[in-house]
Scaffold this motif. Sequence first.
Motif, PDB file in Angstrom:
ATOM      1  N   LEU A 284       0.824  -1.215   0.000  1.00  0.00           N
ATOM      2  CA  LEU A 284       0.000   0.000   0.000  1.00  0.00           C
ATOM      3  C   LEU A 284       0.856   1.262   0.000  1.00  0.00           C
ATOM      4  N   GLY A 285       2.130   1.103  -0.380  1.00  0.00           N
ATOM      5  CA  GLY A 285       3.040   2.243  -0.333  1.00  0.00           C
ATOM      6  C   GLY A 285       2.612   3.415  -1.186  1.00  0.00           C
ATOM      7  N   HIS A 286       1.912   3.151  -2.314  1.00  0.00           N
ATOM      8  CA  HIS A 286       1.490   4.238  -3.198  1.00  0.00           C
ATOM      9  C   HIS A 286       0.184   4.886  -2.764  1.00  0.00           C
ATOM     10  N   VAL A 287      -0.556   4.234  -1.878  1.00  0.00           N
ATOM     11  CA  VAL A 287      -1.907   4.713  -1.565  1.00  0.00           C
ATOM     12  C   VAL A 287      -1.920   6.135  -1.003  1.00  0.00           C
ATOM     13  N   PRO A 288      -1.099   6.480   0.021  1.00  0.00           N
ATOM     14  CA  PRO A 288      -1.143   7.864   0.538  1.00  0.00           C
ATOM     15  C   PRO A 288      -0.796   8.894  -0.528  1.00  0.00           C
ATOM     16  N   ARG A 289       0.157   8.565  -1.397  1.00  0.00           N
ATOM     17  CA  ARG A 289       0.546   9.514  -2.435  1.00  0.00           C
ATOM     18  C   ARG A 289      -0.564   9.709  -3.451  1.00  0.00           C
ATOM     19  N   VAL A 290      -1.209   8.605  -3.831  1.00  0.00           N
ATOM     20  CA  VAL A 290      -2.321   8.711  -4.782  1.00  0.00           C
ATOM     21  C   VAL A 290      -3.484   9.465  -4.150  1.00  0.00           C
ATOM     22  N   ALA A 291      -3.757   9.205  -2.864  1.00  0.00           N
ATOM     23  CA  ALA A 291      -4.850   9.905  -2.174  1.00  0.00           C
ATOM     24  C   ALA A 291      -4.586  11.405  -2.103  1.00  0.00           C
ATOM     25  N   LEU A 292      -3.340  11.787  -1.836  1.00  0.00           N
ATOM     26  CA  LEU A 292      -2.994  13.211  -1.795  1.00  0.00           C
ATOM     27  C   LEU A 292      -3.164  13.852  -3.161  1.00  0.00           C
ATOM     28  N   ALA A 293      -2.732  13.156  -4.203  1.00  0.00           N
ATOM     29  CA  ALA A 293      -2.889  13.681  -5.564  1.00  0.00           C
ATOM     30  C   ALA A 293      -4.363  13.836  -5.920  1.00  0.00           C
ATOM     31  N   LEU A 294      -5.179  12.855  -5.549  1.00  0.00           N
ATOM     32  CA  LEU A 294      -6.612  12.931  -5.842  1.00  0.00           C
ATOM     33  C   LEU A 294      -7.262  14.090  -5.092  1.00  0.00           C
ATOM     34  N   ALA A 295      -6.929  14.231  -3.805  1.00  0.00           N
ATOM     35  CA  ALA A 295      -7.505  15.324  -3.020  1.00  0.00           C
ATOM     36  C   ALA A 295      -7.139  16.686  -3.617  1.00  0.00           C
ATOM     37  N   SER A 296      -5.899  16.810  -4.074  1.00  0.00           N
ATOM     38  CA  SER A 296      -5.466  18.068  -4.681  1.00  0.00           C
ATOM     39  C   SER A 296      -6.234  18.359  -5.968  1.00  0.00           C
ATOM     40  N   GLY A 297      -6.376  17.352  -6.808  1.00  0.00           N
ATOM     41  CA  GLY A 297      -7.098  17.532  -8.058  1.00  0.00           C
ATOM     42  C   GLY A 297      -8.565  17.853  -7.846  1.00  0.00           C
ATOM     43  N   LEU A 298      -9.200  17.147  -6.897  1.00  0.00           N
ATOM     44  CA  LEU A 298     -10.613  17.421  -6.608  1.00  0.00           C
ATOM     45  C   LEU A 298     -10.806  18.828  -6.059  1.00  0.00           C
ATOM     46  N   ALA A 299      -9.889  19.274  -5.205  1.00  0.00           N
ATOM     47  CA  ALA A 299     -10.000  20.619  -4.640  1.00  0.00           C
ATOM     48  C   ALA A 299      -9.923  21.678  -5.729  1.00  0.00           C
ATOM     49  N   VAL A 300      -8.969  21.522  -6.628  1.00  0.00           N
ATOM     50  CA  VAL A 300      -8.826  22.484  -7.721  1.00  0.00           C
ATOM     51  C   VAL A 300     -10.061  22.460  -8.621  1.00  0.00           C
ATOM     52  N   GLY A 301     -10.506  21.269  -8.993  1.00  0.00           N
ATOM     53  CA  GLY A 301     -11.654  21.168  -9.870  1.00  0.00           C
ATOM     54  C   GLY A 301     -12.930  21.704  -9.259  1.00  0.00           C
ATOM     55  N   ALA A 302     -13.110  21.488  -7.946  1.00  0.00           N
ATOM     56  CA  ALA A 302     -14.336  21.931  -7.286  1.00  0.00           C
ATOM     57  C   ALA A 302     -14.351  23.424  -7.008  1.00  0.00           C
ATOM     58  N   LEU A 303     -13.179  24.012  -6.773  1.00  0.00           N
ATOM     59  CA  LEU A 303     -13.119  25.420  -6.374  1.00  0.00           C
ATOM     60  C   LEU A 303     -13.011  26.393  -7.550  1.00  0.00           C
ATOM     61  N   LEU A 304     -12.557  25.919  -8.691  1.00  0.00           N
ATOM     62  CA  LEU A 304     -12.433  26.826  -9.834  1.00  0.00           C
ATOM     63  C   LEU A 304     -13.804  27.284 -10.311  1.00  0.00           C
ATOM     64  N   PRO A 305     -14.030  28.595 -10.422  1.00  0.00           N
ATOM     65  CA  PRO A 305     -15.340  29.115 -10.858  1.00  0.00           C
ATOM     66  C   PRO A 305     -15.451  29.144 -12.385  1.00  0.00           C
ATOM     67  N   VAL A 306     -15.296  27.988 -12.999  1.00  0.00           N
ATOM     68  CA  VAL A 306     -15.346  27.903 -14.457  1.00  0.00           C
ATOM     69  C   VAL A 306     -16.285  26.769 -14.856  1.00  0.00           C
ATOM     70  N   TYR A 307     -16.523  26.646 -16.155  1.00  0.00           N
ATOM     71  CA  TYR A 307     -17.387  25.596 -16.681  1.00  0.00           C
ATOM     72  C   TYR A 307     -16.856  24.232 -16.254  1.00  0.00           C
ATOM     73  N   SER A 308     -17.754  23.289 -15.980  1.00  0.00           N
ATOM     74  CA  SER A 308     -17.365  22.021 -15.360  1.00  0.00           C
ATOM     75  C   SER A 308     -16.350  21.238 -16.180  1.00  0.00           C
ATOM     76  N   LEU A 309     -16.435  21.286 -17.500  1.00  0.00           N
ATOM     77  CA  LEU A 309     -15.477  20.553 -18.322  1.00  0.00           C
ATOM     78  C   LEU A 309     -14.072  21.120 -18.157  1.00  0.00           C
ATOM     79  N   ILE A 310     -13.976  22.458 -18.109  1.00  0.00           N
ATOM     80  CA  ILE A 310     -12.676  23.103 -17.911  1.00  0.00           C
ATOM     81  C   ILE A 310     -12.151  22.810 -16.511  1.00  0.00           C
TER      82      ILE A 310
END
Length: 518
Positions: A459-485
Motif C-alpha cells: 500500500l506504499g502508493h496509496v497515501p501519495r495517490v490519495a494526496l494527488a486525488l484530493a489536490s485535483g478534486l479541490a482544484v476542480g471543485a473550487l475553480l469558478p469555471v465551466y465544469s469541463l474546464i
Amino acid sequence: MSTREGSTPAPTDEQLATGGRSAEDAPVPEQLVDVVPDGDILASREAGGRFLRGSGMRIGAYGAGLLVGLIATPLVTRHLGTVNWGHYITVTSLIFIAAALTEGGVANLGVRQFATTGDVERRAFMSDLLGLRLVLSLLGGAGAIAFALVAGYQSVLVEGTLIASLGLLLEGARVTLSVPLTARLRLGWLAVSDFTGQAVTAALMIALVVSGASLLPFYGVAVITAGATLTLVVALVRSQVDLRPSFSLGRWRALMSESFVYTAATTLGVIYFQIVIIAMSLMSTKHQTGYFSLSFRALSLVNGIPWLLVTSAFPILARAARDDQDRLRYALQRLFDGSLVAGCFFTLCTIIAAPFAVEFIGGPKFTPSVEVLQILGAGIIGTFLVATWSFGLLTLKMYRELIWINGAAVLFAVLLSALLIPSHGARGAGVTTATLEVALALAYGIALSRHRPDLRPSLGHVPRVALALASGLAVGALLPVYSLIAAAAGAAVLVAMLLVLRAVPEEFLHAIRRNPAG
C-alpha cells in the motif's frame, strides 16, 4: 481471470516473516527476461510489453469508439426522452444479466484452457465450448423474455427483449470465438473488433434517429452490431479453431462439471451491478428510472476500461499462476498500482465533469442525473480494484470465497435497493451502486490477503495517490469555471502530483516512452 503460470514456488510464511521484500520493491523476476525458444509469448518477458502495448491499443480503440458514440448518444436520449430511454436501458440490463447467467465466465475458462493446452486439445475444446455457449445463450434469451412477461413489462419492452435475445446469441458466439485472440495476446485485433462494434452501433443509432424511429427498432441495433463483429472475428480465427459447434452432451457434462463452481463465482460477480436498474424499473417511477439510466449509461462508458485492462492481462496471470509465483505477485502488484491511479483519474473526471456530461448526453430534461452521476463517480475506484482483485481470486481458484462474497453482494444489492429506491429514487440507486462497488473491492482485497499473504498488495502508493486525488478534486471543485474546464484543470493537477510523488508505476511510464503513439 483465472489460472496459473509459474515455475518458482511461492515464498513460505517463514520467508515472509523474516523481512522478505514487498512486491513494490521486488525486481522483475529473471524468468521474464528470457524469450522461450518455442516462441511461447506467455512465458517470455515480451508478454508484459505486449500486454501494455496491446491494452493501450484497446483503450485507444475504446476511446475512439466512445467519441463516435458521443455523437450518437445525445441524439438518442433526446429523441427517446426520459421514459423511453429508461425503457431502453432496462431491456439492455436485463439482457446483460441473461448473458452473465449463461456465460458465467465460460470465455475466461476458454482463455485459461487455450493458454495452457496444445493445438489438438484446443480445437476440440473450442468446438465444445461454442456449442455449449450457443445453447446457453438460447436458454438465457428465453429466461429474459419470461422475466419480462412475469414482471408485467409493457409490450414494447417484451418485444424488445425478444429482439435483443437474438443479439445475445450472436454476441455469445463472438465472445467465445475471440478466445484465441485474447489467449495469444492479439490485442490489436481485439481493439479493431471493439471499435467496429461501437462504430456500427453509433451509425445505426444515428440512422434511426434521423428516420424518426420509435423505441422498438433501437433494440435491433445490438443484433446487427453483434453480427458484424462476429463476422470479423470468424475471419481472424477460422484457421485456429473449428467453427463447427459440437453438441456432445457427454463432453458438455465434463466441461460443466469442471466449470460449474467457476461459473457460479463469476456470474454472481457480474449481475449485482445490473440488479439496481431492474429494481428501479420495478420500484420507482418511469422518470426516475430514466434519470438513473442516463447516469448509469455514462458510468458504464468508464467502467468498461478496467475490465478491458484486466481481461487483456488474464493470459499472463493464468500462466503465471501455474508456473511462476514471483511473476504472479509482481503482475498483481502492478495491476493494483495501475488500477489505483487510473481509478482516481476517472473518479475525479466523472465527479467534476458530471454537469457537462449530463447536459451533453441528455440535455436539460436530465438535469437530476447530475447528482446521481457524481454519486456513482465516487465508486469508480472500487470498480477498478474489483476488476483487478476478482481476476486475482479467479486465478487462484478461490471459487468458494468468490461465491460467498458475490452472493452477499447480490443480497446486499437487493436489500439496499429495497431500502433506498422507493424513497429516494435515482439518488438511492446511485448510493446503492457506489456502496456496492467499494464494499466488494474491500471484500476481495481482504479475501486475497488472508488466503495468500504473499500476494497482499503493498500500500506504499496509496497515501501519495490519495494526496494527488484530493489536490485535483479541490482544484476542480473550487475553480469558478465551466465544469469541463474545471475537470481538465483538476485532472492536470492530479497527473502532475502523481508524477511528482512518483506514484505512477515505472512500467507504464516506460511503455509510454517506448511507444508514445500507442
